[in-house]
Motif scaffolding. Structure first.
Motif, PDB file in Angstrom:
ATOM      1  N   VAL A 149     -88.202  22.490  31.381  1.00 59.41           N
ATOM      2  CA  VAL A 149     -87.148  23.051  30.534  1.00 59.41           C
ATOM      3  C   VAL A 149     -85.806  23.101  31.270  1.00 59.41           C
ATOM      4  O   VAL A 149     -84.747  22.917  30.661  1.00 59.41           O
ATOM      5  N   SER A 184     -96.424  26.792  18.790  1.00 60.80           N
ATOM      6  CA  SER A 184     -95.084  26.678  19.357  1.00 60.80           C
ATOM      7  C   SER A 184     -94.073  27.280  18.386  1.00 60.80           C
ATOM      8  O   SER A 184     -94.032  26.907  17.208  1.00 60.80           O
ATOM      9  N   LEU A 233     -89.890  29.233  18.160  1.00 61.03           N
ATOM     10  CA  LEU A 233     -88.592  29.414  18.793  1.00 61.03           C
ATOM     11  C   LEU A 233     -88.372  30.887  19.111  1.00 61.03           C
ATOM     12  O   LEU A 233     -88.989  31.765  18.504  1.00 61.03           O
ATOM     13  N   THR A 240     -91.959  33.089  24.101  1.00 56.97           N
ATOM     14  CA  THR A 240     -92.525  32.189  23.100  1.00 56.97           C
ATOM     15  C   THR A 240     -93.938  31.736  23.473  1.00 56.97           C
ATOM     16  O   THR A 240     -94.391  30.676  23.059  1.00 56.97           O
ATOM     17  N   ALA A 274     -94.589  27.262  24.187  1.00 55.41           N
ATOM     18  CA  ALA A 274     -93.703  26.617  25.149  1.00 55.41           C
ATOM     19  C   ALA A 274     -92.935  27.675  25.927  1.00 55.41           C
ATOM     20  O   ALA A 274     -92.890  28.847  25.548  1.00 55.41           O
ATOM     21  N   SER A 276     -89.219  28.880  26.898  1.00 52.87           N
ATOM     22  CA  SER A 276     -87.923  28.734  26.225  1.00 52.87           C
ATOM     23  C   SER A 276     -86.772  29.147  27.118  1.00 52.87           C
ATOM     24  O   SER A 276     -86.874  30.097  27.904  1.00 52.87           O
ATOM     25  N   GLN A 286     -86.750  23.874  25.046  1.00 51.73           N
ATOM     26  CA  GLN A 286     -88.125  24.289  25.283  1.00 51.73           C
ATOM     27  C   GLN A 286     -88.883  23.215  26.047  1.00 51.73           C
ATOM     28  O   GLN A 286     -88.603  22.018  25.942  1.00 51.73           O
TER      29      GLN A 286
END
Length: 245
Positions: free
Chosen positions: A23, A196, A198, A210, A217, A219, A230
């Motif tokens: 990320v 997954s 946001l 998250t 994932a 974030s 992500q």
């Protein structure tokens, strides 16, 4: 914050170093960016030691703010005093124990210093509050009677989610806890453990957890523009491990 770069906030990592590296690369993080980590660096995937080593090295070339998470406090207690409990072991601690079993006292001492240096919260010059979990005092973080709430509380997020969206800030029923800060950024309570998702906004609170320890994932968000990056779902980066699933 000093510097001319972006202010970037990162959710709960839980030893998912591969997700963190991914990320940071996807966000094209530069040396003039300020990185605010919301805690829970360990307990989950297998790379607890490597994650802390990476963060220490990252802070040598970037302005980093490291917030204390509840899992970081549990790990510190074990490293310093040998204290653990079945709940911690079950919820990611076992992987952390195994990771630290491979290193010497020099690394452990360095990591103890890192965990001890963590801060309970960070308030920036735009009156944005960053902390792992929440706070309970109606008058704000400076008046909190129970410091452990900074990394254990779940009522702040529960409060934000339950609010009537039509309630104006000047209404006497608007929660006083939320009036002190322009924005509040937290982790701690996964938005989802099975998919997954946001980061989510409720009232003036942003939840950045998250579910990287589970099926989600990791974030990262630019707090000014609200642009989000992500990693892949972190469990896919550790196909032979269970994480906290």
């Amino acid at each position: 914050m000093s510097g001319k770069g972006r202010t970037l906030v990162i959710g709960d990592i839980h030893s998912g170093l591969k997700g963190l590296q991914q990320v940071l690369e996807r966000a094209d993080v530069r040396s003039d960016d300020t990185l605010i980590f919301l805690g829970d660096y360990v307990d989950g995937w297998s790379q607890a030691v490597e994650t802390i080593e990476f963060l220490i090295q990252l802070s040598a070339n970037h302005e980093c703010v490291f917030i204390r998470g509840n899992h970081d406090e549990l790990c510190l207690n074990w490293l310093k005093e040998g204290t653990d409990n079945p709940t911690w072991i079950k919820h990611g601690g076992a992987a952390t124990l195994a990771s630290y079993d491979t290193v010497g006292n020099d690394v452990i001492d360095k990591h103890i210093a890192f965990y001890q240096s963590l801060t309970n919260y960070h308030l920036d010059d735009q009156n944005r509050l960053f902390l792992h979990a929440g706070f309970t005092n109606l008058n704000g973080v400076d008046h909190e009677y129970f410091p452990k709430m900074f990394y254990w509380d779940r009522t702040l997020w529960e409060l934000a989610l339950s609010m009537d969206k039509k309630l104006a800030k000047d209404n006497n029923r608007y929660p006083k806890r939320l009036t002190h800060y322009n924005e509040i950024y937290i982790g701690h309570t996964p938005i989802s453990k099975s998919a997954s998702v946001l980061p989510k906004n409720a009232a003036n609170v942003w939840n950045m957890d998250t579910g990287a320890a589970f099926k989600g994932a990791l974030s990262l968000m630019d707090v000014d523009t609200k642009e989000i990056w992500q990693s892949d779902p972190v469990y896919q980066l550790y196909p032979l491990e269970r994480g906290r699933n």
